[in-house]
Motif scaffolding. Structure first.
Motif, PDB file in Angstrom:
ATOM      1  N   VAL B  21      12.255   4.709 -12.592  1.00 19.86           N
ATOM      2  CA  VAL B  21      13.148   5.576 -13.370  1.00 19.86           C
ATOM      3  C   VAL B  21      13.156   6.943 -12.700  1.00 19.86           C
ATOM      4  O   VAL B  21      12.228   7.291 -11.953  1.00 19.86           O
ATOM      5  N   ALA B  22      14.205   7.717 -12.981  1.00 23.43           N
ATOM      6  CA  ALA B  22      14.324   9.050 -12.398  1.00 23.43           C
ATOM      7  C   ALA B  22      13.112   9.886 -12.788  1.00 23.43           C
ATOM      8  O   ALA B  22      12.652   9.831 -13.937  1.00 23.43           O
ATOM      9  N   GLY B  23      12.580  10.624 -11.822  1.00 22.91           N
ATOM     10  CA  GLY B  23      11.470  11.520 -12.108  1.00 22.91           C
ATOM     11  C   GLY B  23      10.099  10.885 -12.000  1.00 22.91           C
ATOM     12  O   GLY B  23       9.083  11.550 -12.231  1.00 22.91           O
ATOM     13  N   ARG B  24      10.048   9.585 -11.676  1.00 25.61           N
ATOM     14  CA  ARG B  24       8.748   8.893 -11.507  1.00 25.61           C
ATOM     15  C   ARG B  24       8.738   8.219 -10.141  1.00 25.61           C
ATOM     16  O   ARG B  24       9.799   7.935  -9.581  1.00 25.61           O
ATOM     17  N   PRO B  25       7.558   7.937  -9.578  1.00 20.66           N
ATOM     18  CA  PRO B  25       7.516   7.257  -8.276  1.00 20.66           C
ATOM     19  C   PRO B  25       8.226   5.903  -8.354  1.00 20.66           C
ATOM     20  O   PRO B  25       8.141   5.215  -9.377  1.00 20.66           O
ATOM     21  N   LEU B  26       8.922   5.559  -7.276  1.00 18.44           N
ATOM     22  CA  LEU B  26       9.720   4.331  -7.245  1.00 18.44           C
ATOM     23  C   LEU B  26       8.972   3.241  -6.473  1.00 18.44           C
ATOM     24  O   LEU B  26       8.128   3.541  -5.626  1.00 18.44           O
ATOM     25  N   THR B  27       9.307   1.991  -6.753  1.00 16.94           N
ATOM     26  CA  THR B  27       8.653   0.870  -6.073  1.00 16.94           C
ATOM     27  C   THR B  27       9.688  -0.012  -5.394  1.00 16.94           C
ATOM     28  O   THR B  27      10.680  -0.403  -6.021  1.00 16.94           O
ATOM     29  N   MET B  28       9.442  -0.340  -4.127  1.00 16.12           N
ATOM     30  CA  MET B  28      10.318  -1.296  -3.446  1.00 16.12           C
ATOM     31  C   MET B  28       9.823  -2.710  -3.742  1.00 16.12           C
ATOM     32  O   MET B  28       8.647  -3.014  -3.563  1.00 16.12           O
ATOM     33  N   VAL B 127      13.814   7.443   2.713  1.00 18.84           N
ATOM     34  CA  VAL B 127      13.579   6.162   2.026  1.00 18.84           C
ATOM     35  C   VAL B 127      12.118   5.760   2.208  1.00 18.84           C
ATOM     36  O   VAL B 127      11.432   5.342   1.256  1.00 18.84           O
ATOM     37  N   THR B 128      11.607   5.940   3.434  1.00 14.89           N
ATOM     38  CA  THR B 128      10.215   5.604   3.747  1.00 14.89           C
ATOM     39  C   THR B 128       9.252   6.421   2.881  1.00 14.89           C
ATOM     40  O   THR B 128       8.294   5.893   2.310  1.00 14.89           O
ATOM     41  N   ARG B 129       9.543   7.715   2.770  1.00  9.92           N
ATOM     42  CA  ARG B 129       8.676   8.590   1.998  1.00  9.92           C
ATOM     43  C   ARG B 129       8.757   8.282   0.500  1.00  9.92           C
ATOM     44  O   ARG B 129       7.737   8.149  -0.185  1.00  9.92           O
ATOM     45  N   LEU B 130       9.993   8.152  -0.007  1.00 12.52           N
ATOM     46  CA  LEU B 130      10.174   7.962  -1.457  1.00 12.52           C
ATOM     47  C   LEU B 130       9.582   6.639  -1.944  1.00 12.52           C
ATOM     48  O   LEU B 130       9.106   6.544  -3.077  1.00 12.52           O
ATOM     49  N   LEU B 131       9.621   5.625  -1.082  1.00 15.46           N
ATOM     50  CA  LEU B 131       9.101   4.315  -1.489  1.00 15.46           C
ATOM     51  C   LEU B 131       7.677   4.095  -0.965  1.00 15.46           C
ATOM     52  O   LEU B 131       7.114   3.017  -1.115  1.00 15.46           O
ATOM     53  N   ALA B 134       5.093   2.044   5.020  1.00 19.26           N
ATOM     54  CA  ALA B 134       4.332   2.344   6.239  1.00 19.26           C
ATOM     55  C   ALA B 134       5.269   2.778   7.367  1.00 19.26           C
ATOM     56  O   ALA B 134       4.897   3.589   8.221  1.00 19.26           O
ATOM     57  N   ALA B 135       6.494   2.241   7.379  1.00 10.25           N
ATOM     58  CA  ALA B 135       7.453   2.563   8.447  1.00 10.25           C
ATOM     59  C   ALA B 135       8.858   2.429   7.893  1.00 10.25           C
ATOM     60  O   ALA B 135       9.072   1.733   6.891  1.00 10.25           O
ATOM     61  N   PRO B 136       9.839   3.112   8.526  1.00  9.29           N
ATOM     62  CA  PRO B 136      11.228   2.990   8.041  1.00  9.29           C
ATOM     63  C   PRO B 136      11.701   1.544   8.125  1.00  9.29           C
ATOM     64  O   PRO B 136      11.436   0.870   9.125  1.00  9.29           O
ATOM     65  N   PRO B 137      12.385   1.053   7.081  1.00  7.79           N
ATOM     66  CA  PRO B 137      12.907  -0.324   7.121  1.00  7.79           C
ATOM     67  C   PRO B 137      13.949  -0.456   8.226  1.00  7.79           C
ATOM     68  O   PRO B 137      14.750   0.449   8.436  1.00  7.79           O
ATOM     69  N   LYS B 138      13.913  -1.567   8.970  1.00  8.62           N
ATOM     70  CA  LYS B 138      14.894  -1.847  10.015  1.00  8.62           C
ATOM     71  C   LYS B 138      15.648  -3.110   9.657  1.00  8.62           C
ATOM     72  O   LYS B 138      15.054  -3.994   9.050  1.00  8.62           O
TER      73      LYS B 138
END
Lengths: 185, 185
Positions: B21-28, B127-131, B134-138
Motif C-alpha cells: 500500500v502507499a506509504g509502506r514498503p512494497l514487495t515484489m 525499482v531495485t531500491r523500492l522493492l 539485489a540487482a535491477p530486473p532485466k
C-alpha cells in the motif's frame, strides 16, 4: 470456401460471412455489426467485441477470417481503438486455428470495384450486385466486412499459391531469420 | 493491494507483480517477460501473449492490472504491435472482472523517480531500491512492468477518490452522453 470478413472498430465492428469460390457467383450467409457502448471502459468494450466475434464464429463456422489491416495514418485515437478491436478478432480466430488474412482498405476496394480509391457508395453498390442483394447493407461497416470476405475469396487462390511456394522453399533451404530493424515491439 | 503491471509488446511483454500500500514498503511477488517469436504470424503471437498473461493471472491472482497506455508518436509498425498486445492484456483482465488502469510512460517515470523524463537506467535503479532487490530486473521491459505496478499502488488512492466522486456525481445528475467528433472507430 466460407469467409468471415471483419471491419474492426470499437464502436461498430462490421461482420459479414460470404461463401463461394473465385469465378462463381457468391452467397451471403450473414451480415451485421458488433456494437459496444462508447461510454463503457476499454476493457468492457474489448470483452464485448470478443463475445460478438465468438458468436459469429460459432454460428457460421467460417474456414477463413479476413480482417482489415490497420494503418495509423488517420486520427490517433480512432486508430488505437481499431488496432485493439482487430487484435481481439485475430485472437478469436487464431485460438480456433482458423487462418487469418489481413487485407488493406485499398486491396479490398480494388478487388470489388476495380479501383483502390473507390468511395463507400461504390463499394456498397458492388457488394450489393456481387451478392445479389435487394439493397446495400447498412451501416457501411457491414458492407465493408462483406467486401473484405469477397476480396479474400478472390485473392485467396494467388495467396495460397504463394504460401505453398514459400512452404516448399522453406523445406528445401535452411531458414534465414530476418533481422528486425530498430527496437522490436 | 496486489497489482500485475504489464508493459505490452509482441516480442517482449514485461510482467511484474507487486504487493503493498502507499506509504509502506512494497514487495515484489514475481517478474518476467512473455515472449513471442518475431517470425510467427500475428494471430499466433496474440494467442501466445494471451496464454502468457493468463498464466500470470492464474499464478498470482492480482486484484488490479496496470497496463502502459499506448501512444502512436513512435514507429508506426511498433505501435500497432504494442496496441494489439495491450488489447490482449486488457481483455484477459477484464474477462475476469479485474479493474484495469492505464498509466502513461511519463506518469510511471514520475511516480517512481520524481521525473517524467527519467531514463531506463534511472527507472531500473529506483525499482531495485523500492522493492529491495539485489540487482535491477532485466530486461528493461520487466523493470518497466514493476514500475507500472508501483505507480498504480501509489496513484490508486487518488484515482479511487476521483472515481468515487464521479460515481456520486453520476447518481445525482442525469448522464450527459459525449458526442464523438468525426467518424467513430
Amino acid at each position: 470456401m466460407r469467409v468471415l470478413g471483419v471491419d474492426p472498430g470499437l464502436t461498430r465492428c462490421g461482420v459479414g460471412v460470404v461463401e463461394g469460390v473465385a469465378g462463381r457467383p457468391l452467397t451471403m450467409l450473414g451480415v451485421g455489426v458488433v456494437r459496444t457502448p462508447a461510454d463503457a471502459d476499454l476493457g468492457r468494450r474489448l470483452v464485448a467485441v470478443e463475445e460478438g466475434i465468438e458468436r459469429w464464429l460459432d454460428e457460421h463456422r467460417p474456414e477463413y477470417v479476413a480482417v482489415e489491416r490497420v494503418f495509423s495514418q488517420h486520427n490517433v485515437r480512432t486508430v488505437m481503438g481499431t488496432a485493439q478491436a482487430s487484435a481481439v478478432a485475430i485472437l478469436c480466430a487464431s485460438r480456433r486455428g482458423l487462418p487469418v488474412a489481413l487485407h488493406t482498405p485499398s486491396e479490398v476496394k480494388a478487388a470489388v470495384t476495380g479501383s483502390g480509391r473507390a468511395d463507400k457508395a461504390q463499394v456498397g453498390a458492388m457488394v450489393t450486385r456481387l451478392l445479389r442483394l435487394a439493397a446495400p447493407p447498412k451501416p457501411a461497416d457491414a458492407a465493408d466486412a462483406l467486401a473484405l470476405a469477397i476480396c479474400h475469396i478472390w485473392r485467396a487462390p494467388a495467396q495460397n499459391r504463394l504460401q505453398q511456394a514459400a512452404a516448399l522453399h522453406a523445406r528445401s533451404v535452411p531458414p534465414v531469420r530476418e533481422v528486425p530493424k530498430g527496437r522490436p515491439a
